[in-house]
Design a protein around this motif. Structure first.
Motif, short mmCIF file in Angstrom:
data_model
loop_
_atom_site.label_atom_id
_atom_site.label_comp_id
_atom_site.label_asym_id
_atom_site.label_seq_id
_atom_site.Cartn_x
_atom_site.Cartn_y
_atom_site.Cartn_z
N ASN A 205 0.84 -1.19 0.00
CA ASN A 205 0.00 0.00 0.00
C ASN A 205 0.87 1.25 0.00
N LEU A 251 -1.59 0.98 8.03
CA LEU A 251 -1.46 0.14 6.84
C LEU A 251 -0.52 -1.04 7.07
N ALA A 256 -5.36 -3.55 9.09
CA ALA A 256 -5.49 -3.34 7.65
C ALA A 256 -5.25 -4.63 6.88
#
Length: 270
Positions: A205, A251, A256
């Motif tokens: 990400n 993240l 996540a």
């Protein structure tokens, strides 16, 4: 080119989870960790219990200060001097991280703008350096992370977070379109690599900060830029490095676990 070297300080006792007979916890690599978003991210991750390998380019004093601050949180950490555009330096950084334990995280943060102005007025060597650090450096670090984390290579899985920029979609005309182009490349890398590694235990990400209070603007020759352009930000203020660090940490983490291929904008509405 700055040759990579390992920090050799080993006087900090390992935390309890590193005791004999207890499985080692994962190690997170953070590039550009000597200042700004990288330094804030390193401290945030240390407080969350990450052991760390901190990559930095040349400021030994700044890196030592960050290293001391994260060790004060009770985690193990090393600082490694090197250039993310040099594959050997990248390998040395990951090797130093592996000395602490299995590498399960990467924050590919190292970046610079180096110059403000129209592309036509930007020297070719500056364009090349900006593209190299902001895109090639991320590619090389992500490549090495895939090699050490991917289950198909015998890794334990993990998470990669690249630091992109709101400039990737704004274009940054009359300031640094070459930087914006590099960051757009980072966003494309995230989408493609996330698909490539999704079945191999690795999530990929990015965060895309907007105007954040760091030294990157002064380093580009415009220390007053934030004050001059803050009225562009819908939120009415610039961001602070810890605000970006918190997004990076989310993240990276288990909360996540179903997020991959995403670019999380942290830009106050830009």
């Amino acid at each position: 080119m700055v040759a990579a070297r390992r920090d050799v300080t080993t006087d900090l006792a390992p935390p309890p989870c590193q005791a004999a007979g207890v499985a080692q916890r994962g190690v997170t690599v953070v590039t550009g960790a000597g200042r700004g978003i990288g330094a804030a991210t390193a401290l945030h991750l240390a407080r969350a219990g990450h052991d760390l390998a901190l990559g930095y380019l040349r400021d030994d004093d700044a890196a030592a200060e960050v290293l001391a601050s994260v060790r004060a949180e009770g985690v193990r950490a090393v600082a490694v001097r090197g250039d993310v555009v040099d594959a050997d330096d990248v390998d040395a950084l990951f090797a130093a991280a592996a000395d602490l334990g299995p590498v399960t995280g990467l924050v590919a943060n190292a970046g610079l703008t180096a110059h403000l102005g129209d592309l036509a007025c930007t020297p070719v060597d500056v364009v090349r350096r900006v593209l190299d650090v902001n895109l090639l450096g991320v590619v090389l670090c992500a490549r090495r992370a895939a090699q050490v984390m991917s289950t198909s290579y015998g890794g334990a899985g993990g998470s990669v977070v690249a630091v992109s920029s709101a400039a990737a979609t704004l274009g940054s005309a009359h300031e640094y379109v070459h930087y914006a182009a590099a960051k757009a490349g980072v966003d494309a890398l995230v989408v493609g690599l996330a698909k490539e590694l999704a079945d191999q235990g690795v999530r990929v990400n990015a965060v895309a900060p907007g105007m954040v209070r760091t030294s990157i603007h002064a380093a580009a020759g415009d220390p007053g830029r934030l004050e001059r352009v803050v009225d562009r930000v819908p939120a009415g203020r610039v961001g602070e490095p810890p605000e970006v660090a918190a997004a990076v940490a989310w993240l990276l983490g288990d909360e996540a676990s179903y997020v991959t291929g995403a670019v999380l904008r942290v830009a106050g509405g830009l």
